[in-house]
Design a protein around this motif. Structure first.
Motif, PDB file in Angstrom:
ATOM      1  N   HIS A 107     -14.098  -4.912  -0.932  1.00 13.88           N
ATOM      2  CA  HIS A 107     -13.477  -5.484   0.284  1.00 13.88           C
ATOM      3  C   HIS A 107     -14.546  -5.619   1.370  1.00 13.88           C
ATOM      4  CE1 HIS A 107      -9.382  -4.920  -1.272  1.00 13.88           C
ATOM      5  NE2 HIS A 107      -9.791  -3.730  -1.685  1.00 13.88           N
TER       6      HIS A 107
ATOM      7  N   ARG B  70     -13.325  -5.682   4.979  1.00 15.46           N
ATOM      8  CA  ARG B  70     -12.389  -4.655   5.458  1.00 15.46           C
ATOM      9  C   ARG B  70     -13.049  -3.286   5.363  1.00 15.46           C
ATOM     10  NH1 ARG B  70      -8.823  -2.662   8.280  1.00 15.46           N
ATOM     11  NH2 ARG B  70      -6.637  -2.502   7.658  1.00 15.46           N
TER      12      ARG B  70
ATOM     13  N   ALA C  47      -1.191  12.709   1.241  1.00 15.81           N
ATOM     14  CA  ALA C  47      -2.428  12.360   0.518  1.00 15.81           C
ATOM     15  C   ALA C  47      -3.373  13.509   0.186  1.00 15.81           C
ATOM     16  CB  ALA C  47      -3.178  11.272   1.283  1.00 15.81           C
TER      17      ALA C  47
ATOM     18  N   ARG D 209      -5.442   3.006  -5.708  1.00 18.99           N
ATOM     19  CA  ARG D 209      -6.127   3.232  -4.432  1.00 18.99           C
ATOM     20  C   ARG D 209      -6.915   4.531  -4.465  1.00 18.99           C
ATOM     21  NH1 ARG D 209      -3.168   0.713   0.734  1.00 18.99           N
ATOM     22  NH2 ARG D 209      -2.844  -1.334  -0.172  1.00 18.99           N
ATOM     23  N   ILE D 210      -7.987   4.573  -3.694  1.00 18.34           N
ATOM     24  CA  ILE D 210      -8.778   5.796  -3.586  1.00 18.34           C
ATOM     25  C   ILE D 210      -8.159   6.639  -2.478  1.00 18.34           C
ATOM     26  CG2 ILE D 210     -11.088   6.766  -3.264  1.00 18.34           C
ATOM     27  CD1 ILE D 210     -10.828   4.740  -5.626  1.00 18.34           C
TER      28      ILE D 210
ATOM     29  N   LEU E 104     -15.855   0.573  -2.308  1.00 16.52           N
ATOM     30  CA  LEU E 104     -14.834  -0.165  -1.551  1.00 16.52           C
ATOM     31  C   LEU E 104     -15.459  -1.296  -0.731  1.00 16.52           C
ATOM     32  CD1 LEU E 104     -12.546   2.800  -0.462  1.00 16.52           C
ATOM     33  CD2 LEU E 104     -11.855   0.876  -1.893  1.00 16.52           C
TER      34      LEU E 104
ATOM     35  N   GLU F  93      -7.258  12.770   5.706  1.00 12.52           N
ATOM     36  CA  GLU F  93      -6.796  13.500   4.524  1.00 12.52           C
ATOM     37  C   GLU F  93      -7.941  13.926   3.616  1.00 12.52           C
ATOM     38  OE1 GLU F  93      -3.930  14.204   5.062  1.00 12.52           O
ATOM     39  OE2 GLU F  93      -2.481  12.561   5.183  1.00 12.52           O
TER      40      GLU F  93
ATOM     41  N   LEU G 126     -13.419   0.276   4.842  1.00 12.59           N
ATOM     42  CA  LEU G 126     -12.521   1.324   4.310  1.00 12.59           C
ATOM     43  C   LEU G 126     -13.321   2.627   4.212  1.00 12.59           C
ATOM     44  CD1 LEU G 126     -10.785  -0.830   1.548  1.00 12.59           C
ATOM     45  CD2 LEU G 126      -9.742  -0.023   3.657  1.00 12.59           C
TER      46      LEU G 126
ATOM     47  N   LEU H  18     -10.371   1.645  -9.243  1.00 13.12           N
ATOM     48  CA  LEU H  18     -10.125   0.347  -8.595  1.00 13.12           C
ATOM     49  C   LEU H  18      -9.805  -0.711  -9.640  1.00 13.12           C
ATOM     50  CD1 LEU H  18     -12.746   0.132  -5.691  1.00 13.12           C
ATOM     51  CD2 LEU H  18     -10.345   0.785  -5.596  1.00 13.12           C
TER      52      LEU H  18
ATOM     53  N   ASN I 167     -10.567   8.937   5.703  1.00 12.75           N
ATOM     54  CA  ASN I 167      -9.561   9.260   6.719  1.00 12.75           C
ATOM     55  C   ASN I 167      -9.376  10.781   6.794  1.00 12.75           C
ATOM     56  OD1 ASN I 167      -7.505  10.089   4.803  1.00 12.75           O
ATOM     57  ND2 ASN I 167      -7.188   7.913   4.332  1.00 12.75           N
TER      58      ASN I 167
ATOM     59  N   GLY J 257      -7.490   9.255   0.436  1.00 10.71           N
ATOM     60  CA  GLY J 257      -8.340   9.773   1.517  1.00 10.71           C
ATOM     61  C   GLY J 257      -9.273   8.722   2.100  1.00 10.71           C
ATOM     62  N   MET J 258      -9.156   7.475   1.618  1.00 15.63           N
ATOM     63  CA  MET J 258     -10.001   6.387   2.138  1.00 15.63           C
ATOM     64  C   MET J 258      -9.097   5.314   2.748  1.00 15.63           C
ATOM     65  SD  MET J 258     -13.079   7.426   1.336  1.00 15.63           S
ATOM     66  CE  MET J 258     -14.114   6.007   1.675  1.00 15.63           C
ATOM     67  N   GLY J 259      -9.563   4.700   3.833  1.00 16.97           N
ATOM     68  CA  GLY J 259      -8.815   3.617   4.468  1.00 16.97           C
ATOM     69  C   GLY J 259      -7.824   4.145   5.501  1.00 16.97           C
ATOM     70  N   HIS J 260      -7.500   3.302   6.472  1.00 20.50           N
ATOM     71  CA  HIS J 260      -6.555   3.699   7.513  1.00 20.50           C
ATOM     72  C   HIS J 260      -5.949   2.463   8.156  1.00 20.50           C
ATOM     73  CE1 HIS J 260      -4.921   5.715  11.106  1.00 20.50           C
ATOM     74  NE2 HIS J 260      -4.950   6.796  10.359  1.00 20.50           N
ATOM     75  N   ARG J 261      -4.706   2.564   8.566  1.00 27.44           N
ATOM     76  CA  ARG J 261      -4.037   1.427   9.202  1.00 27.44           C
ATOM     77  C   ARG J 261      -4.687   1.076  10.539  1.00 27.44           C
ATOM     78  NH1 ARG J 261       1.022  -0.904   8.571  1.00 27.44           N
ATOM     79  NH2 ARG J 261       0.461  -1.040   6.393  1.00 27.44           N
TER      80      ARG J 261
END
Ligand code: COA
Length: 354
Positions: free
Chosen positions: A289, A292, A205, A235-236, A285, A299, A294, A230, A297, A238-242
């Motif tokens: 969402h 959620r 990423a 997807r953006i 985001l 990256e 987001l 979006l 992250n 560097g944003m969001g993580h599991r």
């Protein structure tokens, strides 16, 4: 079919504990990462990368210089490995040439030497021989640039390598442990892990984050650009993580490392823009969402830091491997000590013979 296995199939493998580890722990709700008993904020930048290796490998100290020299001597014997156009393909092929008896030092040193040699070749320049007296970060940067790097840049790369050295049972580490669990060798485990890291959902990423910052261009354009992304169903980066439900703690560590570079007089032209884009992305985001979280992250600021340190964009994922390989080596050793084969089950949902 048990209800537990139904749940695993529905939710995916995340959250399923497949092993214990003393190496690193991730608390996704609190946004905390502990590596070898220390918080990532207290470790990265404070303990040199070699010191972090020593902690993970449970050794009094670690010296990677002689192993870098040894790896450099192997370059003529790598065949066409470093000629691959994609650096991760090159790295995977080059590491596969190491003898199956190679130690953690040898494998860790080789990843840096081979990645730097690939970059030099790409730039049409001869590889730079390692120097034993330098730290791993200093020598890696020197082998990439062709000249010694200022101390601030070395410190920036050293902080990065320790920040990404280990992160629980991520996909590449899991791969390495599965291979080690069969009784196979360290080199095979690392070759497999490199293949997992190569994938864009894992180690790929940061390059796209830099592309995004360039496409946005100016802070005032961030919101409109991100909204359009979006709206287009993208997807953006560097944003969001599991795992993380809050900002990835490594984002803060790497952002601080960029600020330190700035304080030391290094030009970090992307920092202001990156902060504006992160802020706008979190807002956009959150609207899309609301349930959620987001957030940024690892990256996101990897891109800003490695760029400021002078690592070419194409080398971002290989440099991730330069740090993470030490974690893989530690996990392989830990897995071996268990002596247990990792053999998860799958749920058969295909046709049943009549
Ligand atoms: N940009 C836009 N939307 C995103 C997003 C992002 N970066 N991350 C997650 N979402 C959306 C998903 O599309 C999903 O929407 P839906 O319910 O309408 O389908 C929702 O948020 C929930 O996603 P989530 O379950 O949290 O994502 P995940 O755990 O499957 O994915 C990532 C985690 C990291 C793969 C994902 O956040 C992502 O693709 N991020 C961008 C790539 C990146 O930075 N990777 C490096 C990871 S360290």
């Amino acid at each position: 079919m048990t209800s537990k296995s139904e749940a695993v199939v529905q939710e995916g493998l995340e959250g399923v504990v497949v092993t214990q580890t003393r190496l690193s722990g991730v608390d996704g709700e609190a946004g905390q990462l502990v590596i070898a008993g220390a918080r990532v904020e207290d470790l990265a930048g404070a303990v040199p990368f070699e010191g972090v290796c020593a902690r993970l490998w449970e050794r009094p100290s670690v010296e990677l210089g002689p192993a870098r020299v040894e790896a450099f001597a192997r370059l003529p014997g790598l065949g066409g490995a470093l000629e691959a156009a994609e650096p991760m393909d090159a790295l995977r092929a080059a590491v596969a040439h190491l003898p199956s008896t190679a130690s953690a030092e040898e494998v860790t040193a080789a990843v840096a030497v081979f990645a730097a040699a690939w970059e030099r070749r790409r730039a049409g320049k001869p590889p730079v021989a390692p120097l034993t007296g330098l730290s791993h970060a200093a020598d890696t940067l020197r082998m990439v640039r062709g000249e010694a790097a200022p101390a601030a840049l070395v410190q920036g790369l050293d902080t990065y390598l320790s920040t990404v050295v280990d992160h629980g049972l991520n996909a590449s580490t899991f791969t390495a442990r599965v291979i080690a669990s069969t009784g196979s060798d360290l080199v095979s485990a690392v070759v497999g892990a490199l293949g997992a890291l190569k994938g864009p959902l894992h180690g790929g990423a940061p390059g796209p984050v830099l592309d995004m910052l360039e496409a946005v261009g100016a802070p005032e354009r961030a919101e409109a650009w991100l909204s359009a992304e979006l709206a287009a169903g993208r997807r953006i980066m560097g944003m969001g993580h599991r795992i993380y439900r809050v900002r990835d703690p490594r984002a803060a560590v790497l952002e601080s490392a960029v600020v330190k570079l700035e304080t030391a007089g290094v030009r970090t032209p992307r920092l202001v823009l990156a902060r504006a884009v992160e802020h706008a992305a979190a807002e956009v985001l959150a609207k899309r969402h609301p349930d959620r979280p987001l957030k940024a992250n690892v990256e996101f600021y990897t891109a800003v830091l490695l760029d400021a340190v002078g690592i070419p964009r194409g080398l971002f994922t290989p440099v991730f491997a330069v740090g993470r390989v030490a974690g893989w080596c530690a996990h392989v050793a830990e897995q071996r000590r268990t002596g247990r084969l990792i053999r998860p089950d799958s749920l058969y949902v295909g046709p049943v013979p009549g």
